[in-house]
Scaffold this motif. Structure first.
Motif, PDB file in Angstrom:
ATOM      1  N   HIS A 123      -8.973 -24.000  28.678  1.00  0.00           N
ATOM      2  CA  HIS A 123      -7.716 -23.182  28.357  1.00  0.00           C
ATOM      3  C   HIS A 123      -7.640 -22.468  27.095  1.00  0.00           C
ATOM      4  CE1 HIS A 123      -6.316 -26.994  27.081  1.00  0.00           C
ATOM      5  NE2 HIS A 123      -5.401 -26.494  26.479  1.00  0.00           N
ATOM      6  N   LEU A 124      -8.481 -23.165  26.333  1.00  0.00           N
ATOM      7  CA  LEU A 124      -8.328 -22.616  24.873  1.00  0.00           C
ATOM      8  C   LEU A 124      -9.319 -21.596  24.408  1.00  0.00           C
ATOM      9  CD1 LEU A 124      -7.497 -25.853  22.797  1.00  0.00           C
ATOM     10  CD2 LEU A 124      -5.857 -24.103  23.782  1.00  0.00           C
ATOM     11  N   ALA A 125     -10.320 -21.449  25.467  1.00  0.00           N
ATOM     12  CA  ALA A 125     -11.558 -20.524  25.093  1.00  0.00           C
ATOM     13  C   ALA A 125     -11.256 -19.128  24.315  1.00  0.00           C
ATOM     14  CB  ALA A 125     -12.270 -20.463  26.416  1.00  0.00           C
ATOM     15  N   ASP A 126     -10.077 -18.445  25.011  1.00  0.00           N
ATOM     16  CA  ASP A 126     -10.033 -17.044  24.855  1.00  0.00           C
ATOM     17  C   ASP A 126      -8.761 -16.936  24.079  1.00  0.00           C
ATOM     18  OD1 ASP A 126     -12.073 -16.169  26.331  1.00  0.00           O
ATOM     19  OD2 ASP A 126     -11.009 -16.362  28.134  1.00  0.00           O
ATOM     20  N   ARG A 127      -8.201 -17.941  23.579  1.00  0.00           N
ATOM     21  CA  ARG A 127      -6.891 -17.919  22.784  1.00  0.00           C
ATOM     22  C   ARG A 127      -7.518 -17.993  21.199  1.00  0.00           C
ATOM     23  NH1 ARG A 127      -2.727 -22.650  23.379  1.00  0.00           N
ATOM     24  NH2 ARG A 127      -2.852 -22.099  25.661  1.00  0.00           N
ATOM     25  N   GLU A 128      -6.857 -17.254  20.568  1.00  0.00           N
ATOM     26  CA  GLU A 128      -6.867 -17.106  18.905  1.00  0.00           C
ATOM     27  C   GLU A 128      -6.518 -18.571  18.333  1.00  0.00           C
ATOM     28  OE1 GLU A 128      -5.642 -13.397  17.258  1.00  0.00           O
ATOM     29  OE2 GLU A 128      -7.256 -12.299  18.205  1.00  0.00           O
ATOM     30  N   MET A 129      -7.265 -18.805  17.247  1.00  0.00           N
ATOM     31  CA  MET A 129      -7.045 -19.933  16.639  1.00  0.00           C
ATOM     32  C   MET A 129      -5.720 -19.930  15.992  1.00  0.00           C
ATOM     33  SD  MET A 129      -9.399 -22.003  17.013  1.00  0.00           S
ATOM     34  CE  MET A 129      -9.450 -23.339  15.639  1.00  0.00           C
ATOM     35  N   THR A 130      -5.173 -18.704  15.582  1.00  0.00           N
ATOM     36  CA  THR A 130      -3.844 -18.418  14.739  1.00  0.00           C
ATOM     37  C   THR A 130      -2.628 -18.730  15.829  1.00  0.00           C
ATOM     38  OG1 THR A 130      -4.038 -16.147  15.448  1.00  0.00           O
ATOM     39  CG2 THR A 130      -4.812 -16.814  13.199  1.00  0.00           C
ATOM     40  N   GLU A 131      -3.062 -18.955  17.067  1.00  0.00           N
ATOM     41  CA  GLU A 131      -2.035 -19.058  18.024  1.00  0.00           C
ATOM     42  C   GLU A 131      -1.926 -20.542  18.456  1.00  0.00           C
ATOM     43  OE1 GLU A 131      -2.936 -16.149  21.147  1.00  0.00           O
ATOM     44  OE2 GLU A 131      -2.581 -14.426  20.039  1.00  0.00           O
ATOM     45  N   MET A 132      -2.714 -21.258  17.975  1.00  0.00           N
ATOM     46  CA  MET A 132      -3.011 -22.737  18.562  1.00  0.00           C
ATOM     47  C   MET A 132      -2.184 -23.541  17.699  1.00  0.00           C
ATOM     48  SD  MET A 132      -6.944 -22.959  19.457  1.00  0.00           S
ATOM     49  CE  MET A 132      -7.973 -21.742  20.178  1.00  0.00           C
ATOM     50  N   SER A 133      -1.675 -24.707  18.300  1.00  0.00           N
ATOM     51  CA  SER A 133      -1.172 -25.867  17.424  1.00  0.00           C
ATOM     52  C   SER A 133      -2.306 -26.519  16.696  1.00  0.00           C
ATOM     53  CB  SER A 133      -0.462 -26.876  18.388  1.00  0.00           C
ATOM     54  OG  SER A 133      -1.414 -27.587  19.118  1.00  0.00           O
ATOM     55  N   SER A 134      -2.032 -27.220  15.669  1.00  0.00           N
ATOM     56  CA  SER A 134      -2.630 -28.170  14.960  1.00  0.00           C
ATOM     57  C   SER A 134      -3.698 -28.930  15.814  1.00  0.00           C
ATOM     58  CB  SER A 134      -2.191 -28.918  13.829  1.00  0.00           C
ATOM     59  OG  SER A 134      -1.355 -27.978  12.777  1.00  0.00           O
ATOM     60  N   GLY A 135      -3.016 -29.569  16.523  1.00  0.00           N
ATOM     61  CA  GLY A 135      -3.757 -30.416  17.783  1.00  0.00           C
ATOM     62  C   GLY A 135      -5.098 -29.658  18.306  1.00  0.00           C
ATOM     63  N   GLU A 136      -4.380 -28.434  18.876  1.00  0.00           N
ATOM     64  CA  GLU A 136      -5.444 -27.789  19.574  1.00  0.00           C
ATOM     65  C   GLU A 136      -6.684 -27.231  18.653  1.00  0.00           C
ATOM     66  OE1 GLU A 136      -2.567 -25.802  22.988  1.00  0.00           O
ATOM     67  OE2 GLU A 136      -2.878 -25.073  20.897  1.00  0.00           O
ATOM     68  N   ALA A 137      -6.383 -26.866  17.413  1.00  0.00           N
ATOM     69  CA  ALA A 137      -7.267 -26.328  16.642  1.00  0.00           C
ATOM     70  C   ALA A 137      -8.341 -27.569  16.154  1.00  0.00           C
ATOM     71  CB  ALA A 137      -6.643 -25.750  15.317  1.00  0.00           C
ATOM     72  N   HIS A 138      -7.821 -28.701  15.879  1.00  0.00           N
ATOM     73  CA  HIS A 138      -8.701 -29.818  15.588  1.00  0.00           C
ATOM     74  C   HIS A 138      -9.611 -29.989  16.630  1.00  0.00           C
ATOM     75  CE1 HIS A 138      -6.087 -31.018  12.155  1.00  0.00           C
ATOM     76  NE2 HIS A 138      -6.920 -32.006  11.928  1.00  0.00           N
ATOM     77  N   ARG A 139      -9.145 -29.889  18.005  1.00  0.00           N
ATOM     78  CA  ARG A 139      -9.767 -30.013  19.223  1.00  0.00           C
ATOM     79  C   ARG A 139     -11.131 -28.997  19.110  1.00  0.00           C
ATOM     80  NH1 ARG A 139      -7.562 -31.390  24.827  1.00  0.00           N
ATOM     81  NH2 ARG A 139      -6.062 -32.348  23.657  1.00  0.00           N
ATOM     82  N   LEU A 140     -10.919 -27.881  18.801  1.00  0.00           N
ATOM     83  CA  LEU A 140     -11.927 -26.872  18.724  1.00  0.00           C
ATOM     84  C   LEU A 140     -12.963 -26.998  17.560  1.00  0.00           C
ATOM     85  CD1 LEU A 140     -12.261 -24.631  20.725  1.00  0.00           C
ATOM     86  CD2 LEU A 140      -9.951 -25.451  20.720  1.00  0.00           C
TER      87      LEU A 140
END
Length: 269
Positions: free
Chosen positions: A148-165
């Motif tokens: 679900h994060l594939a097309d979302r921009e990193m600037t729009e993610m939480s820190s946890g989501e960014a760590h996962r990527l």
């Protein structure tokens, strides 16, 4: 008195083998006579307070810092003392706070994962993304429960989501091990637990985990061995059950502490 643990052999060279390694930063010796061997696929935590040399140790592993040339001193990675850095990155996936700070650009989650093929942060026009790379990025996103994060921009993610990527970026080459620098830093309780659950699954699937941290809860239940680093030296090296004690941790951090174990995790206060 430090204890050491050897897991090397001629048939299966160690992932990392430090032998009497010292490192200078400017005119200051930051690492002192480090002897440390970590096997490929082994799960190890390197624990120590801020300023003990953890960051320099990481940069020595990733070839950003180099040891002093001294008698009997050597440093090998998978049995070799010289590496092309790009080749090394395909075998040892690095997830660091420094990389996290560079993930503020407007790139998508998939682009972040794909950038692992090019040792970059995001994609450049000259990067040629193949169908095989796209397929691998989809597999990594699926493995990390992050489609679900594939097309979302990193600037729009939480820190946890960014760590996962960022972990996904390190996984595209199926590295022998992940080198994790304070992975739960800046995460709230839920995001930190979700990250640790992912790391546990990777460890159970056979990816080596080398955790460098000052935060006891980062030490996963799958990690059996702990290296205590103090003032740039290996203070102790051995089984987690033997070294994570009130007496050892009080000496390591230089102040009275208490700790408890719950659900395979350790907590310190």
């Amino acid at each position: 008195m430090a204890t050491t643990k050897s897991v090397n052999s001629t048939e299966n060279p160690a992932l990392l083998a430090f032998h009497h390694v010292s490192v200078m930063l400017g005119d200051k010796r930051v690492l002192h006579d480090i002897t440390l061997t970590i096997g490929a696929g082994e799960h190890v935590a390197i624990l120590g307070p801020n300023g003990c040399g953890k960051s320099t140790l990481i940069k020595t592993i990733t070839r950003e810092c180099y040891p002093l040339i001294e008698p009997e001193s050597s440093l090998t990675i998978l049995g070799r003392d010289t590496w092309n850095v790009f080749e090394l990155r395909s075998l040892l996936g690095v997830v660091s706070s420094e990389l996290m700070r560079r993930c503020t650009r407007e790139i998508t989650g998939r682009e972040m994962v794909l950038s692992g093929f090019f040792s970059s942060i995001g994609l450049q026009p000259y990067h040629e993304v193949t169908a095989a790379m796209m397929e691998k990025s989809s597999q990594v996103l699926e493995r990390l429960e992050a489609r679900h994060l594939a097309d979302r921009e990193m600037t729009e993610m939480s820190s946890g989501e960014a760590h996962r990527l960022l972990i996904g970026r390190a996984l595209v080459h199926d590295p022998l091990a992940l080198l994790l620098d304070e992975p739960a830093n800046s995460l709230d309780l839920r995001a930190a637990q979700e990250l640790r659950d992912i790391l546990r699954k990777l460890a159970q699937a056979g990816t080596g985990i080398l955790m460098v941290t000052h935060h006891l809860p980062d030490i996963l239940p799958e990690i059996d061995r702990v290296v205590l680093l103090r003032q740039g030296r290996v203070f102790a090296d051995g089984a987690k059950s033997e070294l994570l004690t009130t007496e050892r941790l009080t000496e390591l951090f230089g102040l009275p502490v208490e700790f408890a174990q719950r659900g395979g995790y350790y907590h310190l206060w």
